[in-house]
Design an enzyme around this catalytic site. Structure first.
Site, mmCIF file in Angstrom:
data_model
loop_
_atom_site.group_PDB
_atom_site.id
_atom_site.type_symbol
_atom_site.label_atom_id
_atom_site.label_comp_id
_atom_site.label_asym_id
_atom_site.label_seq_id
_atom_site.Cartn_x
_atom_site.Cartn_y
_atom_site.Cartn_z
ATOM 1 N N GLU A 97 -6.373 -19.554 16.523
ATOM 2 C CA GLU A 97 -6.546 -18.105 16.353
ATOM 3 C C GLU A 97 -6.738 -17.761 14.888
ATOM 4 O O GLU A 97 -6.248 -18.467 14.004
ATOM 5 C CB GLU A 97 -5.288 -17.369 16.854
ATOM 6 C CG GLU A 97 -5.250 -17.173 18.339
ATOM 7 C CD GLU A 97 -6.057 -15.959 18.784
ATOM 8 O OE1 GLU A 97 -7.000 -15.546 18.075
ATOM 9 O OE2 GLU A 97 -5.737 -15.416 19.830
ATOM 10 N N ASP A 98 -7.414 -16.650 14.641
ATOM 11 C CA ASP A 98 -7.544 -16.145 13.277
ATOM 12 C C ASP A 98 -6.257 -15.434 12.861
ATOM 13 O O ASP A 98 -5.754 -15.628 11.769
ATOM 14 C CB ASP A 98 -8.748 -15.223 13.129
ATOM 15 C CG ASP A 98 -8.798 -14.104 14.161
ATOM 16 O OD1 ASP A 98 -7.958 -14.075 15.096
ATOM 17 O OD2 ASP A 98 -9.688 -13.244 14.054
ATOM 18 N N ASP A 101 -0.842 -10.904 15.866
ATOM 19 C CA ASP A 101 -0.043 -9.736 15.497
ATOM 20 C C ASP A 101 0.911 -9.376 16.628
ATOM 21 O O ASP A 101 2.017 -9.861 16.671
ATOM 22 C CB ASP A 101 -0.886 -8.570 14.976
ATOM 23 C CG ASP A 101 -2.057 -8.201 15.870
ATOM 24 O OD1 ASP A 101 -1.985 -8.401 17.093
ATOM 25 O OD2 ASP A 101 -3.035 -7.683 15.337
ATOM 26 N N PHE A 150 -4.326 -3.974 7.319
ATOM 27 C CA PHE A 150 -5.571 -4.256 8.020
ATOM 28 C C PHE A 150 -6.378 -5.216 7.154
ATOM 29 O O PHE A 150 -6.769 -4.879 6.044
ATOM 30 C CB PHE A 150 -6.364 -2.975 8.287
ATOM 31 C CG PHE A 150 -7.455 -3.176 9.292
ATOM 32 C CD1 PHE A 150 -7.242 -2.875 10.628
ATOM 33 C CD2 PHE A 150 -8.685 -3.698 8.921
ATOM 34 C CE1 PHE A 150 -8.244 -3.080 11.573
ATOM 35 C CE2 PHE A 150 -9.688 -3.909 9.853
ATOM 36 C CZ PHE A 150 -9.465 -3.599 11.182
ATOM 37 N N ARG A 163 -16.749 -10.490 8.542
ATOM 38 C CA ARG A 163 -16.298 -11.773 9.094
ATOM 39 C C ARG A 163 -16.660 -12.935 8.175
ATOM 40 O O ARG A 163 -15.959 -13.937 8.124
ATOM 41 C CB ARG A 163 -16.942 -12.032 10.456
ATOM 42 C CG ARG A 163 -16.421 -11.190 11.583
ATOM 43 C CD ARG A 163 -17.006 -11.664 12.917
ATOM 44 N NE ARG A 163 -16.827 -10.705 13.974
ATOM 45 C CZ ARG A 163 -15.722 -10.574 14.703
ATOM 46 N NH1 ARG A 163 -14.705 -11.346 14.463
ATOM 47 N NH2 ARG A 163 -15.650 -9.670 15.650
#
Length: 176
Positions: A97-98, A101, A150, A163
């Site tokens: 996963e990037d 959260d 964010f 990205r």
């Protein structure tokens, strides 16, 4: 509104961390093949960089899942938009996963994948945002713990932009 990005984690820090995680995975899976599962789209950049840093066979698999619907927050109810194209039964699997959260989507996805009978199933993430966690997720390999900001870059986006940044940045918005 003007989008402004400030660096949180540099390319050099990311490259060093990826090499560190790769070495740990090589030790943990000595003599075994590894099957990475990337949840599209965000994890692709990290998965590719990580796979290239590992000196053994790594098989790449992709899934596209949605748990957001029309909301900006995950419901935890997963809809599989694109499933794996081969079985993971008796294979050593790492979900790559990037960012993790809330953990809602990943906790449900892990249960789904465990039901498919892998020999082992671990989780690897570039970024961990524990302040947002509402569902328990055991992370086996973590790049960086980050604050509740964010972030964009290395696969993470804002409105499909950023990205391709080779660093992790905090995005903020200013009046023009």
């Amino acid at each position: 509104m003007i989008e402004k990005i400030s660096t949180l984690i540099t390319k050099e820090e990311i490259d060093a961390k990826i090499k560190e995680i790769a070495k740990q995975i090589e030790r943990d899976y000595e003599g075994k093949d590894i099957h990475f599962i990337c949840v599209l789209k965000g994890g692709v950049m990290f998965m590719v960089d990580l796979a290239r840093a590992i000196n053994k066979n790594v098989y790449l698999h992709f899934m596209d899942v949605s748990s957001y619907g029309d909301s900006t927050e995950s419901s935890g109810n997963i809809k599989i938009l694109m499933d794996l194209d081969e079985s993971i039964k008796d294979k050593n699997v790492i979900i790559v996963e990037d960012i993790i959260d809330s953990g809602r989507t990943l906790s449900v996805l892990k249960k789904i994948l465990l039901s498919r009978g892998p020999e082992s199933l671990k989780i690897c993430t570039l970024l961990d945002k524990p302040d947002r966690r509402v569902a328990e997720v055991d992370i086996d390999y973590t790049g960086f713990k980050i604050p509740d900001e964010f972030v964009v870059g290395c696969g993470l986006d804002y409105a499909q932009k950023y990205r391709n940044l080779d660093y992790i940045g905090i995005i903020s918005f200013e009046e023009e």
